[in-house]
Design a protein around this motif. Structure first.
Motif, PDB file in Angstrom:
ATOM      1  N   ASN A 191      -0.452 -10.311   4.242  1.00 11.96           N
ATOM      2  CA  ASN A 191      -1.284  -9.909   5.375  1.00 11.96           C
ATOM      3  C   ASN A 191      -0.460  -9.321   6.505  1.00 11.96           C
ATOM      4  OD1 ASN A 191      -3.590 -10.619   4.158  1.00 11.96           O
ATOM      5  ND2 ASN A 191      -3.777 -12.625   5.159  1.00 11.96           N
ATOM      6  N   LEU A 192       0.641 -10.018   6.794  1.00 10.23           N
ATOM      7  CA  LEU A 192       1.507  -9.581   7.881  1.00 10.23           C
ATOM      8  C   LEU A 192       2.059  -8.190   7.572  1.00 10.23           C
ATOM      9  CD1 LEU A 192       2.500 -10.818  10.498  1.00 10.23           C
ATOM     10  CD2 LEU A 192       4.485 -11.701   9.264  1.00 10.23           C
ATOM     11  N   LEU A 193       2.521  -8.055   6.333  1.00  9.47           N
ATOM     12  CA  LEU A 193       3.105  -6.798   5.898  1.00  9.47           C
ATOM     13  C   LEU A 193       2.062  -5.676   5.979  1.00  9.47           C
ATOM     14  CD1 LEU A 193       5.814  -5.858   4.838  1.00  9.47           C
ATOM     15  CD2 LEU A 193       5.062  -6.344   2.532  1.00  9.47           C
ATOM     16  N   THR A 194       0.878  -5.951   5.456  1.00  5.09           N
ATOM     17  CA  THR A 194      -0.175  -4.936   5.462  1.00  5.09           C
ATOM     18  C   THR A 194      -0.492  -4.495   6.877  1.00  5.09           C
ATOM     19  OG1 THR A 194      -1.115  -5.983   3.523  1.00  5.09           O
ATOM     20  CG2 THR A 194      -2.505  -4.409   4.663  1.00  5.09           C
ATOM     21  N   SER A 195      -0.628  -5.450   7.793  1.00  5.57           N
ATOM     22  CA  SER A 195      -1.033  -5.054   9.137  1.00  5.57           C
ATOM     23  C   SER A 195       0.083  -4.265   9.820  1.00  5.57           C
ATOM     24  CB  SER A 195      -1.458  -6.273   9.959  1.00  5.57           C
ATOM     25  OG  SER A 195      -0.333  -6.988  10.378  1.00  5.57           O
ATOM     26  N   GLN A 196       1.339  -4.660   9.575  1.00  5.64           N
ATOM     27  CA  GLN A 196       2.439  -3.916  10.201  1.00  5.64           C
ATOM     28  C   GLN A 196       2.536  -2.501   9.651  1.00  5.64           C
ATOM     29  OE1 GLN A 196       6.094  -6.142  10.072  1.00  5.64           O
ATOM     30  NE2 GLN A 196       5.297  -7.779  11.349  1.00  5.64           N
ATOM     31  N   LEU A 407       4.294   5.482   2.482  1.00  2.96           N
ATOM     32  CA  LEU A 407       3.748   4.305   3.140  1.00  2.96           C
ATOM     33  C   LEU A 407       2.464   3.858   2.442  1.00  2.96           C
ATOM     34  CD1 LEU A 407       4.865   2.711   5.416  1.00  2.96           C
ATOM     35  CD2 LEU A 407       3.504   4.017   7.015  1.00  2.96           C
ATOM     36  N   GLU A 408       1.692   4.841   2.014  1.00  9.75           N
ATOM     37  CA  GLU A 408       0.479   4.512   1.251  1.00  9.75           C
ATOM     38  C   GLU A 408       0.851   3.807  -0.054  1.00  9.75           C
ATOM     39  OE1 GLU A 408      -2.598   7.957   2.774  1.00  9.75           O
ATOM     40  OE2 GLU A 408      -1.782   8.094   0.729  1.00  9.75           O
ATOM     41  N   ASP A 409       1.899   4.327  -0.714  1.00  6.39           N
ATOM     42  CA  ASP A 409       2.374   3.682  -1.942  1.00  6.39           C
ATOM     43  C   ASP A 409       2.719   2.220  -1.661  1.00  6.39           C
ATOM     44  OD1 ASP A 409       2.105   6.035  -3.257  1.00  6.39           O
ATOM     45  OD2 ASP A 409       4.242   6.521  -3.343  1.00  6.39           O
ATOM     46  N   ALA A 410       3.396   2.004  -0.543  1.00  6.44           N
ATOM     47  CA  ALA A 410       3.788   0.641  -0.183  1.00  6.44           C
ATOM     48  C   ALA A 410       2.548  -0.231   0.007  1.00  6.44           C
ATOM     49  CB  ALA A 410       4.635   0.651   1.085  1.00  6.44           C
ATOM     50  N   LEU A 411       1.563   0.316   0.689  1.00  2.00           N
ATOM     51  CA  LEU A 411       0.344  -0.454   0.948  1.00  2.00           C
ATOM     52  C   LEU A 411      -0.400  -0.773  -0.359  1.00  2.00           C
ATOM     53  CD1 LEU A 411      -0.791   1.273   4.224  1.00  2.00           C
ATOM     54  CD2 LEU A 411      -0.549  -1.191   3.920  1.00  2.00           C
ATOM     55  N   VAL A 412      -0.457   0.203  -1.240  1.00  2.00           N
ATOM     56  CA  VAL A 412      -1.100  -0.018  -2.540  1.00  2.00           C
ATOM     57  C   VAL A 412      -0.358  -1.123  -3.299  1.00  2.00           C
ATOM     58  CG1 VAL A 412      -1.533   1.011  -4.807  1.00  2.00           C
ATOM     59  CG2 VAL A 412      -2.076   2.294  -2.730  1.00  2.00           C
TER      60      VAL A 412
END
Lengths: 458, 627
Positions: A191-196, A407-412
């Motif tokens: 969660n933390l990672l996603t929001s950052q 960054l999108e790749d990271a989020l996915v």
């Protein structure tokens, strides 16, 4: 690095009706095929042939450009690698869009002199030319660096530096969990990672949307013609439109009541804004009084202020000068075919440092000087080395697009439950890409951040 | 007063963690080797923490083992606890860490050295090198013995002009009050080496019987037996736990009130200390908002009551150390057995080395370990084995073996040291490796055993076992790529709860790519008709599951390799290359990179400089052909 496919605009900036974007490298044909739609795919055509077709923007599936593509397979080419040359319309808007498309499809923007360098390294150029290559690389790099530095003082660089710092802190947090698993730092959760990461992604998105320079690239230099009634604004518009081919006729996103004419003046894309209004109502002062027009004036990149040679300077003219203070203005004194009634020394005073051109649009005199003045302003003058800015700009846009993608790749990956050390690969890549924009790729920063952010030790 | 002693192929000076690996590697490669150490009782001594491994470092130990080195095998025989760290994260950052029985570690290592063919272990202090015309030909000891050798390796650790600092007390000493090596350091300076001063520190040790463990948290080892070495088959099951406690307000106040007594702040310490291992006084000053710091209590062995107080490294005066200890929960009545201290020592600026670890200044001379500016037993051992291999190969007139950044953490470390140098004691971190995903704990053998065998470090039987494992991994991967799993109720019952239902037939390998699916389930759904060992299953799972990321890394490696393959000719005159920036000229001349790839990693050298260098070199080639 040496064999990646590179691309660049290979015709001089702002000259000629046709411009060429050249790709060189092992994937040149493949990259061009990702965009090109014609009778045949390029990978199936003979070497050293030329083909008519269109480039399709893969994101929108819309036709982006009408092109002629020539294909030359190595080693019988300038660089001895596969080369694809995309011939498109000569204006900055077209050629830049083509360049952006190929960069987005996997090519890397060529460094200064890189085609020549490759030609040399692949044994295509003889010894005597080597020194010249060295000079070329050095000189172009220095110039590009100067431009980069100038740009970097701007808001964009501050913003990008901030985003990089945010990413760096995130990565340092991930790293401290990895390198010091027993240290009592808060564990970096999904969660933390996603929001950052989302926060940074949003910012990149909005930079891409609003970056003013990027807007000019895609939409042209928004230009407004102002002047009292009957000074020759329509004639000016007509001569600009008629002498130069209008390169875009249908602009998405513009409303019906505002017609915009696109013209290509010596390679400078001009978007003549609200020209319909100028055509219809000659009552200019009244128009300026309208808030909306005032807004439009303020948003313009270039003002063409027209005065009447055959009439005395009025308060309205002075008000116009006040309204455009601090903007890029070219003062045009029209109707020199008639008697001189205008106090030119007074006009010069008001024009301050802005260029002043005298024309007789009726007799087609002075249009050349005007065009020259526009192009000088754009390429060298107060619009500041736009040729180089513009190149590094499409580079910036490509880098920003890539940053957003990684960054999108990271989020996915976070979403899919990938371990954090995998996700980190894409975050770090984003950080590097953003760093390339502001010319900062020092990799030791992470370790510095790690030890300044966390208290570690034995 | 001198006398001629024996001649050797290789002489290793020092028998710490770098020295023992260097000596063993050289001897195992068939070179007649002499190891000289100040004190035979300090072979493989651990002057600081009683542990081996951890993130990055643990992988180095595996790499040393895959190359035929000793550290992994030795700790497998002598640990008191083992844990796999980062199990909740991805495979690239998993790391094994062992708590060592310090004394046993030493005696076991010493026995291995004594038993090794081609290797002579001798007590003696080297004070001078025999150098003629810039070529090292041997060493001279304090007692006047002159030993000749084709290669000499210096692994003198923190002994070079060592100085211990404790409060306002300061005296010349090696670690743990052993005698320092003063003359050799001066001699190196005379030979033209640039030396700098580094600093490190160690915490106090306390007596186990005086600790109230009820106020601490237990930190047990893993139940599952683990080992560093790929060859270890016997596992130690009887483990000792470590304990966790914390500093508190009282501790911090005591330190803050007495900062004036710290040599760190009085200016007595001139050496550069590592940021990643600050003293407790440093932590409290730099992170004064942190209410508490972790303290791990780690037993130093089975036959001792000494306990290492990790987290409390300090150079404060002895009386203050006792008081500080007593502010920590569990240590209220503690008996301090040895005080902590800081130590300063001389370091050879590592950009003076070739990537083989041979010095540029003196031919046939190699340096490794803490002397080169690193910190940590594993970092020392990693350089030790490479310096031993290359010293032996040099003596045998063979080309140096250089690991690149994609082959191992050892390669990353040495490349960093010789290319960028370091301005503080260098510690390996996983984040220093750009190809971290390829440099895993689980695949060190796949990365390096082949090389170990080629250079004669790995015996044939071990190599055959390795080949069999490799073959089995490939076979199993192929099998999973071919076999199709069809959706059915039974299949979906086997899949983990959080996995989406299988709706269409899918290759087993693709199903394994789902983050939540493990090899176990795949094997249940598509069993092989022969047994798959656990390490093979692990490889198959990692290589398939993360193939997307792994392939991305491999592409980057390809690019790096192409740059590294472009060699820079010997003796190139950087100042004669017109287009290079002045800073680049100076840096390149200092580092003298072997390849374009290495040149591009030198700090202060930008891409344009690299391009110019490339063009210049190609130009030279054409000029030669033209002649």
């Amino acid at each position: 690095m040496e064999y990646e496919t590179i691309a660049a605009i290979s015709t001089p900036m702002g000259e000629g009706a046709i411009a060429i974007v050249r790709l060189s490298g092992s994937e040149a044909v493949e990259i061009a095929d990702r965009l090109y739609k014609g009778k045949q795919a390029l990978n199936s055509v003979d070497s050293h042939t030329i083909h008519y077709g269109h480039l399709i923007d893969p994101d929108t599936d819309e036709v982006a450009e009408e092109v002629m593509v020539s294909l030359m397979r190595g080693p019988r080419t300038f660089t001895r690698e596969d080369i694809v040359e995309i011939n498109c319309h000569g204006g900055l808007v077209s050629v830049n869009r083509v360049l952006e498309l190929v960069l987005r499809s996997g090519a890397r923007l060529a460094e200064p002199g890189e085609f020549t360098k490759r030609a040399f390294l692949n044994g295509r150029i003889d010894l005597s030319q080597a020194e010249a290559v060295i000079d070329l690389i050095r000189a172009k790099t220095d110039r590009a660096m100067n431009v980069a530095l100038n740009q970097m003082e701007g808001r964009l660089s501050t913003l990008i530096a901030k985003l990089r710092q945010q990413l760096l802190e995130t990565v340092a947090h991930v790293e401290v969990n990895i390198d010091y698993p027993e240290y009592d730092a808060e564990e970096m959760t999904q969660n933390l990672l996603t929001s950052q990461l989302k926060e940074v992604e949003e910012e990149i998105r909005s930079i891409l949307i609003t970056a003013r320079q990027g807007k000019i690239l895609r939409e042209g230099l928004s230009t407004v013609i102002v002047g009292r009634p009957n000074v020759g604004k329509s004639s000016l518009l007509n001569s600009l439109v008629h002498e130069n081919k209008a390169i875009v006729t249908d602009v998405p996103g513009t409303t019906r009541d505002v017609i915009e004419e696109y013209v290509n003046v010596r390679g400078v894309p001009l978007r003549l804004v609200d020209t319909a209004g100028i055509r219809e109502t000659e009552d200019l002062v009244e128009r300026i009084g309208v808030e909306r027009s005032r807004e439009r004036l303020k948003q313009a990149d270039l003002i063409l202020l027209v005065l009447n040679y055959n009439d005395e300077l009025t308060d309205e003219d002075k008000k116009l000068f006040e309204a455009v203070a601090g903007m890029d203005v070219i003062v045009i004194v029209n109707k020199t075919d008639l008697d001189e009634k205008l106090d030119l020394s007074k006009v010069k005073e008001l024009a301050e440092e802005h260029p002043m051109i005298t024309t007789s649009l009726k007799n087609e005199e002075g249009v050349d000087e005007l065009e020259k003045s526009i192009s000088e302003l754009f390429f060298a003058g107060s619009v500041e080395s736009q040729d180089l800015t513009y190149v590094s700009n499409s580079r910036h846009i490509a880098l920003l697009e890539q940053s957003r993608k990684t960054l999108e790749d990271a989020l996915v990956a976070v979403e899919a439950g990938m371990p954090v050390d995998m996700v980190q690969i894409d975050i770090t890549r984003t950080w590097e890409l953003l760093g390339e924009i502001i010319g900062d790729t020092v990799s030791d920063s992470l370790i510095d951040q790690l030890f300044s952010q966390f208290c570690l030790g034995k | 007063m001198g006398y001629k002693a024996d001649s050797y192929d290789v002489i290793v000076v020092g028998a710490g963690h770098a020295g023992v690996e260097a000596g063993l590697a050289s001897a195992r490669m068939g070179a007649k080797t002499l190891m000289l150490t100040l004190n035979l009782d300090s072979v493989a001594f651990m002057p600081c923490n009683p542990s081996v491994g951890g993130p990055a470092k643990g992988i180095v130990v595996r790499e040393i083992d895959a190359l035929g080195g000793e550290m992994g095998r030795n700790i497998d025989k002598t640990h008191i606890q083992m844990r796999m760290l980062n199990t909740g994260k991805g495979p690239a950052v998993r790391a094994l860490r062992a708590q060592a029985d310090k004394v046993q570690y030493q005696s076991e290592m010493k026995r291995t050295i004594e038993e090794q063919d081609n290797l002579t272990l001798l007590q003696g202090m080297v004070e001078k090198l025999i150098v003629e015309d810039g070529v090292c030909k041997g060493v001279v000891t304090k007692t006047g013995a002159e030993f000749e050798a084709k290669s000499v390796v210096l692994t003198t650790g923190t002994f070079m002009r060592g100085r211990v600092i404790l409060g306002d007390l300061s005296y010349e000493s090696g670690p743990n009050n052993m005698q320092p090596s003063v003359n050799l350091s001066h001699h190196l300076e005379e030979l033209g080496f640039e030396m700098v001063r580094f600093k490190t520190g160690t915490p106090p040790r306390v007596n186990n019987k005086s600790i109230d463990y009820s106020k601490t948290e237990i930190q047990p080892g893993d139940e599952k037996p683990r080992a560093f070495s790929y060859e270890t088959t016997e596992f130690i099951t009887d483990q000792l736990p470590c304990w966790l406690t914390y500093t508190g307000e009282e501790t911090h106040k005591l330190i803050n009130d007495n900062l004036h007594r710290s040599p760190m702040y009085s200016g007595m310490i001139e050496g550069t200390g590592p940021r990643y291992c600050p003293s407790i006084e440093d932590k409290i000053v730099r992170f004064n908002d942190k209410p508490r710091h972790q303290i791990f209590l780690e037993p130093e062995g089975r036959n001792t009551k000494e306990v290492y107080v990790q987290g409390l490294s300090t150079s404060l005066p002895e009386d203050l150390q006792q008081k500080i200890l007593k502010t920590v929960p569990g240590l209220e009545n503690v008996e301090m057995m040895r005080a902590g201290y800081a130590i300063e020592y001389d370091v050879v600026v590592p950009t003076q080395l070739w990537p083989s670890l041979e010095t540029k200044t003196v031919k046939n001379l190699f340096t490794a370990g803490q002397l080169n500016g690193t910190s940590g037993y594993e970092e020392a051992a990693g350089q030790g084995i490479m310096s031993g291999i290359n010293a032996a190969r040099n003596a045998q007139e063979r080309e140096a073996v250089i690991l690149d950044r994609s082959q191992g953490y050892i390669g990353v470390m040495i490349d960093d040291l010789v290319t960028k140098g370091t301005n503080e004691p260098y510690r390996l971190l996983t984040s220093r490796a750009e190809y971290r995903l390829l440099l895993r704990h689980d695949n060190a053998d796949l990365r390096l055993t082949e090389l170990g065998y080629e250079i004669g470090m790995i015996p044939k039987e071990r190599y055959d076992r390795f080949l069999a494992k490799k073959e089995m991994i490939e076979q199993e991967m192929k099998r999973l790529e071919k076999i199709v799993i069809k959706p059915s109720e039974q299949v979906n019952a086997v899949l983990p709860e959080n996995s989406t239902e299988l709706k269409e037939a899918m290759h087993a390998a693709n199903l394994l790519k789902r983050p939540e699916v493990t090899y176990q389930e795949i094997h249940q759904l598509a069993p092989a008709d022969y047994e798959i060992p656990e390490d093979v299953a692990e490889q198959v799972e990692i290589q398939i599951k993360y193939s997307g990321y792994i392939n991305k890394s491999l592409q980057q490696v390809e690019r790096m390799k192409r740059m590294d393959e472009k060699r820079i000719p010997d003796g190139i005159d950087y100042f004669a290359i017109g287009g290079l920036a002045t800073e680049a000229k100076q840096k390149l001349d200092e580092v003298r990179p072997l390849s374009i790839g290495q040149a591009s990693r030198v700090s202060g050298v930008n891409p344009a400089d690299v391009s110019i260098l490339l063009v210049y070199i190609e130009q030279g080639k054409i000029a030669k052909i033209a002649k």
